[in-house]
Design an enzyme around this catalytic site. Structure first.
Site, PDB file in Angstrom:
ATOM      1  N   ASP A 117      -1.475  24.385  37.358  1.00 48.79           N
ATOM      2  CA  ASP A 117      -1.110  22.979  37.478  1.00 48.79           C
ATOM      3  C   ASP A 117      -2.347  22.084  37.362  1.00 48.79           C
ATOM      4  O   ASP A 117      -3.321  22.280  38.086  1.00 48.79           O
ATOM      5  CB  ASP A 117      -0.432  22.773  38.846  1.00 48.79           C
ATOM      6  N   GLU A 168      -1.271  23.656  32.408  1.00 49.32           N
ATOM      7  CA  GLU A 168      -0.686  22.334  32.198  1.00 49.32           C
ATOM      8  C   GLU A 168      -1.802  21.372  31.807  1.00 49.32           C
ATOM      9  O   GLU A 168      -2.692  21.080  32.598  1.00 49.32           O
ATOM     10  CB  GLU A 168       0.004  21.827  33.472  1.00 49.32           C
ATOM     11  N   ASP A 187       8.792  16.718  35.363  1.00 51.28           N
ATOM     12  CA  ASP A 187       7.898  15.556  35.375  1.00 51.28           C
ATOM     13  C   ASP A 187       8.298  14.477  34.383  1.00 51.28           C
ATOM     14  O   ASP A 187       7.593  13.489  34.216  1.00 51.28           O
ATOM     15  CB  ASP A 187       6.457  15.985  35.034  1.00 51.28           C
TER      16      ASP A 187
HETATM   17  C1  GLC Z   1       1.621  18.443  37.875  1.00 54.57           C
HETATM   18  C2  GLC Z   1       3.015  18.722  38.366  1.00 54.57           C
HETATM   19  C3  GLC Z   1       3.536  17.501  39.038  1.00 54.57           C
HETATM   20  C4  GLC Z   1       2.625  17.195  40.195  1.00 54.57           C
HETATM   21  C5  GLC Z   1       1.188  17.036  39.734  1.00 54.57           C
HETATM   22  C6  GLC Z   1       0.241  16.999  40.884  1.00 54.57           C
HETATM   23  O1  GLC Z   1       1.589  17.466  36.896  1.00 54.57           O
HETATM   24  O2  GLC Z   1       3.829  19.154  37.332  1.00 54.57           O
HETATM   25  O3  GLC Z   1       4.863  17.635  39.438  1.00 54.57           O
HETATM   26  O4  GLC Z   1       3.031  16.019  40.833  1.00 54.57           O
HETATM   27  O5  GLC Z   1       0.789  18.106  38.935  1.00 54.57           O
HETATM   28  O6  GLC Z   1       0.126  18.246  41.474  1.00 54.57           O
END
Ligand code: GLC
Ligand code: CA
Length: 557
Positions: free
Chosen positions: A201, A255, A334
């Protein structure tokens, strides 16, 4: 032949656990709920699941604000429930990817709480601190992702801690070796429990510039100032060594919201040993012509730019991941559910456009991630009031749009098509009062619809659900898994590509508009070769008729 890694053939189902299935009546989805639905998950034909975080969290950001990386959050179940889920998935041959929020913890994490107790605490270096000059309110002008400054002052101290997302989510300091070791241990703990991979993440912010340079201008996003740092490679190399990334084939999908095709190629180059795949938000270029420039862009609903979309897809097909291709996805937790933006939710088009979208994207080279509910064509939930949305940016947008003269109804229309919460409605299992999700009070809004629920679609051979099953079957064939990809030149409203493997060839044709189209695809193609299609198309004498949002897959053996 080159050794194939298991994830090259992965077809992933993303489960947002809070909204999937509640087993104990508290209105929140949980582990036993997922276990109850394993037959369903297996019946889709997917071979991998990615589950959003279920480890102990302060739940300010639904699991992404972690308090303990190796403890199951009681909200979702017990340690034993977790083990049972892993075992049951294994028994069915389904791989499991866990979410790993590595960029920050909760401010309730014992590391942070201990760090706050004294400047000399060994945990102080787990986080990032700075002082403000006398005449300034903060150490610098960075803003946080979820609103306000990226810095919060420690009570009774002159120091501030950094948080690129939310004030209750302090950023971790990856330049500190003990933190890195601790995090590798966390991963090894889960690997030993049977987890096959991780979604890293927000990993693009791991390397914070500790000179904390000012954002050019009055203020600006701290995330932008710190993304894609040079040290990320070292941090990930070290981590991958510690978890035997290659030997154990631990699948790492990072991500990277702002990664373009070139950056994606850099991150996923196996030589660089960082991650195996990237999830980027760059897939969905918008047409900004109709935008109101006096109002923040954040929550303005803008249409997809189909021309740019094709260009981006083409690029990612080439550069988005050497082995197995790029990640392919339309929706996630998201962002709003995509049919509202890229398909057409009008009754007469809804089914066809949902099926067309799946066909268009998932039969390309790459690894599909299907977001729970997508397979039945679920729609967004709609909020009546911005105050009920757990996203501070929304409130700010509301106020600014209001000041600029936008009417309430119009503002909510835009928010309900852009806020990330709208995709988190509970899974529609059946057309009943609580849609088969819970006996209690659901934690989230939801839609109750006939037809757009699992039970009704199971009964209908032509449902979106059964279309997805057929599509996944097709995707599992060698041609669609590993065949070469070539996009065809078409007019803007069409999308077409070929897949080839030795003598086998497939032609996929999709219509992106609400008007029927006829295309001359040549007499080498005929109706017997249609392997999958949605409603209203036809092929005669080499002329392919595509219905509005039509999709046709032809395969020549
Ligand atoms: C990523 C997750 C999201 C979260 C963010 C902070 O983007 O997908 O849902 O709020 O990280 O951890
Ligand atoms: Ca529950």
């Amino acid at each position: 032949m080159r050794h194939r890694k298991w994830w090259e053939d992965a077809i992933i189902y993303q489960i947002y656990p809070r909204s999937f299935k509640d087993s104990n009546g508290d209105g929140i989805g949980d582990i036993n709920g997922i276990i109850e639905k394993l037959d369903y998950i297996e019946s889709l034909g997917v071979n991998t699941v990615w589950i959003n975080p279920m480890i102990l969290s302060n739940q300010q950001d639904n699991g992404y604000d972690v308090i303990n990386y190796t403890k199951v959050d009681p909200l979702f179940g017990t340690e034993e429930d977790g083990e049972r889920l892993i075992k049951e998935l294994k028994n069915r041959g389904i791989k499991i990817i866990f979410d790993f929020p590595l960029n920050h913890t909760s401010d309730q994490h014992p590391w942070f709480k201990t760090a706050l107790k004294s400047k000399d605490s060994p945990y102080r270096d787990y986080y990032l601190w700075a002082e403000a000059e006398e005449d300034r309110p903060y150490p610098n002008n960075w803003t946080a992702g979820f609103g306000g400054s990226a810095w919060s002052r420690v009570l009774n101290e002159d120091q501030y801690y950094l948080h690129l997302f939310m004030h209750s989510m302090p950023d971790l300091n990856w330049s500190h070796a003990p933190l890195r070791q601790e995090m590798a241990e966390v991963l090894n703990y889960w690997i030993e429990k049977g987890i096959d991979g991780f979604r890293l993440d927000a990993f693009i912010y791991m390397d914070i510039d500790q000179d904390f340079p000012e954002y050019p201008g009055e203020k600006g996003p701290g995330q932008e100032m710190n993304e894609h740092g040079n040290n990320i490679k070292d941090y990930l190399n070290e981590m991958n060594q510690a978890i035997s990334h290659h030997e154990k084939e631990v699948f790492l999908v990072g991500e990277a919201t702002s990664a373009d095709a070139d950056l994606t190629q850099w991150y996923t180059d196996q030589e660089n040993d960082m991650v195996d795949k990237i999830i980027t938000l760059q897939y969905f270029p918008e047409n900004k012509e109709g935008m109101d420039r006096s109002v923040p862009e954040s929550n303005q609903h803008l249409p997809l730019d189909p021309k740019k979309f094709k260009k981006v897809q083409k690029e990612f097909q080439e550069k988005g991941g050497a082995d197995g291709g790029p990640i392919l996805f339309w929706s996630n937790h998201d962002m709003p559910r995509s049919p509202h933006k890229y398909g057409n939710m009008a009754t007469e088009h809804r089914d066809n456009s949902a099926k067309m979208m799946a066909t268009l994207l998932y039969l390309q080279k790459g690894i599909p991630i299907i977001y729970n509910g997508e397979e039945i064509g679920m729609k967004n939930v709609a909020f009546g009031d911005p105050g009920n949305i757990a996203d501070s940016g929304v409130m700010q947008f509301y106020q600014e749009a209001h000041q600029a003269g936008w009417k309430h109804k119009n503002i909510m229309h835009h928010i309900n098509l852009t806020a990330r919460d709208v995709s988190r409605g509970i899974m529609q299992w059946e057309d009943s009062e609580k849609v088969g999700f819970t006996d209690g009070v659901p934690w989230m809004l939801y839609n109750r619809e006939s037809t757009y629920n699992v039970k009704d679609q199971e009964k209908d051979e032509d449902s979106i659900l059964n279309f997805h099953r057929k599509l996944i079957e097709l995707k599992k064939t060698e041609l669609f898994q590993h065949g070469a990809y070539e996009m065809r030149e078409t007019e803007e409203t069409l999308y077409a590509y070929e897949r080839t493997l030795d003598a086998q060839k497939a032609l996929v044709y999709c219509n992106f508009s609400d008007k029927a189209e006829t295309i001359d695809i040549g007499k080498e193609w005929h109706a017997q070769q249609i392997a999958l299609q949605n409603a209203g198309n036809g092929l005669e004498d080499g002329k392919l008729r595509l219905s509005p949002y039509g999709a046709v897959v032809l395969v020549k053996k």
